[in-house]
Scaffold this active site. Structure first.
Site, PDB file in Angstrom:
ATOM      1  N   SER A  16      68.770  39.793-138.717  1.00 50.38           N
ATOM      2  CA  SER A  16      67.930  39.963-139.924  1.00 50.38           C
ATOM      3  C   SER A  16      68.150  41.357-140.532  1.00 50.38           C
ATOM      4  CB  SER A  16      66.454  39.718-139.617  1.00 50.38           C
ATOM      5  OG  SER A  16      65.950  40.702-138.757  1.00 50.38           O
ATOM      6  N   MET A  93      73.021  44.643-128.420  1.00 49.24           N
ATOM      7  CA  MET A  93      72.310  44.756-127.147  1.00 49.24           C
ATOM      8  C   MET A  93      73.143  45.315-125.987  1.00 49.24           C
ATOM      9  SD  MET A  93      69.404  43.996-128.167  1.00 49.24           S
ATOM     10  CE  MET A  93      68.389  43.825-126.708  1.00 49.24           C
ATOM     11  N   HIS A 112      65.245  51.350-134.543  1.00 47.55           N
ATOM     12  CA  HIS A 112      64.443  51.091-133.341  1.00 47.55           C
ATOM     13  C   HIS A 112      63.025  50.693-133.763  1.00 47.55           C
ATOM     14  CE1 HIS A 112      63.421  51.258-129.149  1.00 47.55           C
ATOM     15  NE2 HIS A 112      62.309  51.877-129.491  1.00 47.55           N
TER      16      HIS A 112
END
Ligand code: GRF
Length: 206
Positions: A16, A93, A112
């Protein structure tokens, strides 16, 4: 407009944030463009988002390499081939090694979902929620050799209201991310960020 900043975006999942960046890049006056998207996961929806916009998207799976070094060598080669100016971590990730970070020193940005230095690492939204915070937020920072420790470019608070749920908080945080990340990319691309130690100074647009 002068030459647009070339972005290489690393993703692992939904994408997104990638979508928000692709959409921002669609505006005529946005000073950056996505050159390529690399996912370490073949099933990442982010790949579809990139392809839909006609952006080169490929899979480089860490599982196909014998070491982190060889995996990262492939990432570096792909990013260099595409002549990227700036590497964007948009829900990527994997932890990047100091060697990778040094290769693109000062040219890697991450978003973050918390107000750093609170709640670094994965599951930041859930951790802040479980802690019972009244305010959390979003941070965009330069990536250094630590985990979520690099110099902060932009931060924005998100205040929890009385009826907040974890789901509603996640939604609020993501919508701030989708605005803040492109804004930080714009500042970088316009050459408006100057760092003095950890502190980012944001200059006027030339
Ligand atoms: C975002 O919440 C971002 O802050 C974190 O990972 C999530 C990625 O979401 N680093 P998406 O893949 O961009 O939708």
């Amino acid at each position: 407009m002068t030459k647009r900043c070339r972005l290489g975006v690393l993703v692992s999942g939904n994408g997104s944030n990638l979508q928000a960046i692709l959409d921002a890049c669609g505006a005529k006056d946005f000073p950056a463009q996505v050159q390529l998207v690399i996912s370490n996961k073949a099933e990442a929806f982010a790949l579809e988002r990139a392809r839909k916009k006609g952006v080169a998207a490929s899979v480089v799976s860490h599982r196909d390499f014998p070491s982190r070094e060889s995996f990262e060598d492939r990432l570096i080669a792909a990013l260099e081939d595409a002549k990227v100016d700036l590497v964007i971590l948009a829900g990527f990730m994997r932890v990047l090694s100091p060697r990778f970070v040094r290769h693109f020193a000062g040219r890697i940005l991450n978003v973050h979902p918390a107000l750093l230095p609170s709640f670094p690492g994965t599951h930041a939204i859930e951790q802040a929620w479980n802690y019972g915070v009244r305010v959390t937020g979003v941070t965009v920072h330069v990536v250094d050799e630590g985990t979520d420790t690099g110099p902060i470019i932009l931060q924005e608070p998100v205040v929890l209201d009385a009826k907040e749920t974890l789901e509603s908080l996640e939604e609020k945080i993501h919508s701030v991310e989708h605005r803040l990340f492109p804004e930080a990319i714009r500042l970088f691309a316009e050459g408006r960020l100057k760092f003095e130690g950890r502190r980012a100074h944001i200059g006027e647009h030339a």
